[in-house]
Scaffold this motif. Structure first.
Motif, PDB file in Angstrom:
ATOM      1  N   GLU A 103       0.820  -1.213   0.000  1.00 54.44           N
ATOM      2  CA  GLU A 103       0.000   0.000   0.000  1.00 54.44           C
ATOM      3  C   GLU A 103       0.856   1.265   0.000  1.00 54.44           C
ATOM      4  O   GLU A 103       0.531   2.237  -0.679  1.00 54.44           O
ATOM      5  CB  GLU A 103      -0.934   0.012   1.206  1.00 54.44           C
ATOM      6  CG  GLU A 103      -2.011  -1.043   1.133  1.00 54.44           C
ATOM      7  CD  GLU A 103      -2.820  -1.106   2.405  1.00 54.44           C
ATOM      8  OE1 GLU A 103      -2.343  -0.670   3.473  1.00 54.44           O
ATOM      9  OE2 GLU A 103      -3.960  -1.609   2.334  1.00 54.44           O
ATOM     10  N   PRO A 114      -3.878   4.576   1.354  1.00 51.47           N
ATOM     11  CA  PRO A 114      -4.265   3.180   1.545  1.00 51.47           C
ATOM     12  C   PRO A 114      -5.779   2.970   1.680  1.00 51.47           C
ATOM     13  O   PRO A 114      -6.317   1.993   1.159  1.00 51.47           O
ATOM     14  CB  PRO A 114      -3.524   2.773   2.819  1.00 51.47           C
ATOM     15  CG  PRO A 114      -2.287   3.626   2.785  1.00 51.47           C
ATOM     16  CD  PRO A 114      -2.766   4.955   2.245  1.00 51.47           C
ATOM     17  N   ASP A 115      -6.476   3.871   2.370  1.00 51.46           N
ATOM     18  CA  ASP A 115      -7.928   3.711   2.517  1.00 51.46           C
ATOM     19  C   ASP A 115      -8.628   3.738   1.162  1.00 51.46           C
ATOM     20  O   ASP A 115      -9.513   2.924   0.892  1.00 51.46           O
ATOM     21  CB  ASP A 115      -8.507   4.803   3.427  1.00 51.46           C
ATOM     22  CG  ASP A 115      -8.105   4.618   4.882  1.00 51.46           C
ATOM     23  OD1 ASP A 115      -7.725   3.488   5.260  1.00 51.46           O
ATOM     24  OD2 ASP A 115      -8.169   5.606   5.641  1.00 51.46           O
ATOM     25  N   GLN A 117      -7.257   3.104  -1.733  1.00 53.86           N
ATOM     26  CA  GLN A 117      -6.845   1.917  -2.482  1.00 53.86           C
ATOM     27  C   GLN A 117      -7.730   0.736  -2.121  1.00 53.86           C
ATOM     28  O   GLN A 117      -8.170  -0.013  -2.990  1.00 53.86           O
ATOM     29  CB  GLN A 117      -5.391   1.560  -2.168  1.00 53.86           C
ATOM     30  CG  GLN A 117      -4.379   2.525  -2.706  1.00 53.86           C
ATOM     31  CD  GLN A 117      -2.986   2.161  -2.238  1.00 53.86           C
ATOM     32  OE1 GLN A 117      -2.589   1.005  -2.285  1.00 53.86           O
ATOM     33  NE2 GLN A 117      -2.226   3.153  -1.786  1.00 53.86           N
ATOM     34  N   ARG A 118      -8.024   0.562  -0.809  1.00 54.04           N
ATOM     35  CA  ARG A 118      -8.871  -0.540  -0.367  1.00 54.04           C
ATOM     36  C   ARG A 118     -10.288  -0.427  -0.935  1.00 54.04           C
ATOM     37  O   ARG A 118     -10.909  -1.430  -1.260  1.00 54.04           O
ATOM     38  CB  ARG A 118      -8.906  -0.594   1.154  1.00 54.04           C
ATOM     39  CG  ARG A 118      -7.661  -1.212   1.739  1.00 54.04           C
ATOM     40  CD  ARG A 118      -7.792  -1.420   3.250  1.00 54.04           C
ATOM     41  NE  ARG A 118      -6.499  -1.176   3.853  1.00 54.04           N
ATOM     42  CZ  ARG A 118      -6.121  -0.049   4.463  1.00 54.04           C
ATOM     43  NH1 ARG A 118      -6.955   0.945   4.608  1.00 54.04           N
ATOM     44  NH2 ARG A 118      -4.905   0.074   4.939  1.00 54.04           N
ATOM     45  N   LYS A 119     -10.790   0.806  -1.038  1.00 48.73           N
ATOM     46  CA  LYS A 119     -12.136   1.007  -1.581  1.00 48.73           C
ATOM     47  C   LYS A 119     -12.182   0.693  -3.075  1.00 48.73           C
ATOM     48  O   LYS A 119     -13.088   0.019  -3.556  1.00 48.73           O
ATOM     49  CB  LYS A 119     -12.586   2.449  -1.347  1.00 48.73           C
ATOM     50  CG  LYS A 119     -12.891   2.761   0.095  1.00 48.73           C
ATOM     51  CD  LYS A 119     -13.216   4.229   0.265  1.00 48.73           C
ATOM     52  CE  LYS A 119     -13.296   4.595   1.739  1.00 48.73           C
ATOM     53  NZ  LYS A 119     -13.398   6.046   1.941  1.00 48.73           N
ATOM     54  N   SER A 122     -10.968  -3.257  -3.925  1.00 50.58           N
ATOM     55  CA  SER A 122     -11.435  -4.117  -2.837  1.00 50.58           C
ATOM     56  C   SER A 122     -11.207  -5.601  -3.110  1.00 50.58           C
ATOM     57  O   SER A 122     -10.981  -6.385  -2.184  1.00 50.58           O
ATOM     58  CB  SER A 122     -12.904  -3.847  -2.517  1.00 50.58           C
ATOM     59  OG  SER A 122     -13.694  -4.081  -3.665  1.00 50.58           O
ATOM     60  N   TYR A 125      -8.158  -7.160  -1.588  1.00 47.75           N
ATOM     61  CA  TYR A 125      -8.039  -7.184  -0.133  1.00 47.75           C
ATOM     62  C   TYR A 125      -8.950  -8.217   0.515  1.00 47.75           C
ATOM     63  O   TYR A 125      -9.194  -8.179   1.695  1.00 47.75           O
ATOM     64  CB  TYR A 125      -8.339  -5.784   0.435  1.00 47.75           C
ATOM     65  CG  TYR A 125      -7.287  -4.791   0.038  1.00 47.75           C
ATOM     66  CD1 TYR A 125      -6.116  -4.645   0.775  1.00 47.75           C
ATOM     67  CD2 TYR A 125      -7.439  -4.003  -1.099  1.00 47.75           C
ATOM     68  CE1 TYR A 125      -5.150  -3.749   0.399  1.00 47.75           C
ATOM     69  CE2 TYR A 125      -6.465  -3.099  -1.484  1.00 47.75           C
ATOM     70  CZ  TYR A 125      -5.318  -2.985  -0.724  1.00 47.75           C
ATOM     71  OH  TYR A 125      -4.351  -2.094  -1.100  1.00 47.75           O
TER      72      TYR A 125
END
Length: 126
Positions: A103, A114-115, A117-119, A122, A125
């Motif tokens: 990340e 990073p937040d 990127q996770r959204k 997804s 992750y």
């Protein structure tokens, strides 16, 4: 090669003896003095402050604004890795920053925190 007197700089509570080296001579200086690494930079004066006392500490803060959420973020990196390897030698983030997680490296490439990127990614992750 243009270097000046030895100065003292404090970074993250640690005092370093440094030499100033103009940007144009930085790569040549580092190659001639392999024990030295950049500690900080003065972009206005076009000078890097280098020291032989630097271990592999993440003393350079790289600030960025996330391209998605527009929030400010920062990553700490080893100055030599960021300036010489990434900016001058154009090596990949994997080569320059093996100590960073996926990340963090992606943040340097894409400018996304990073937040976000996770959204967006997804599926990566799960």
């Amino acid at each position: 090669m243009n270097t000046n007197e030895i100065l003292n700089i404090e970074r993250n509570g640690i005092k370093y003896h440094v030499k100033s080296v103009i940007f144009a001579d930085l790569e040549e200086f580092i190659n001639a003095h392999p024990g030295y690494r950049p500690l900080s930079f003065d972009y206005e004066k076009q000078v890097a402050y280098v020291s032989s006392e630097i271990d592999n500490h993440r003393t350079l803060q790289v600030d960025f604004t996330c391209r998605m959420c527009c929030k400010s973020h920062s990553l700490n990196v080893i100055p030599y890795d960021y300036v010489v390897m990434r900016k001058q030698e154009r090596k990949t983030v994997q080569e320059c920053f093996p100590y960073m997680n996926r990340e963090e490296r992606e943040s340097l490439i894409s400018g996304m925190c990073p937040d976000c990127q996770r959204k967006i990614f997804s599926a990566n992750y799960d």
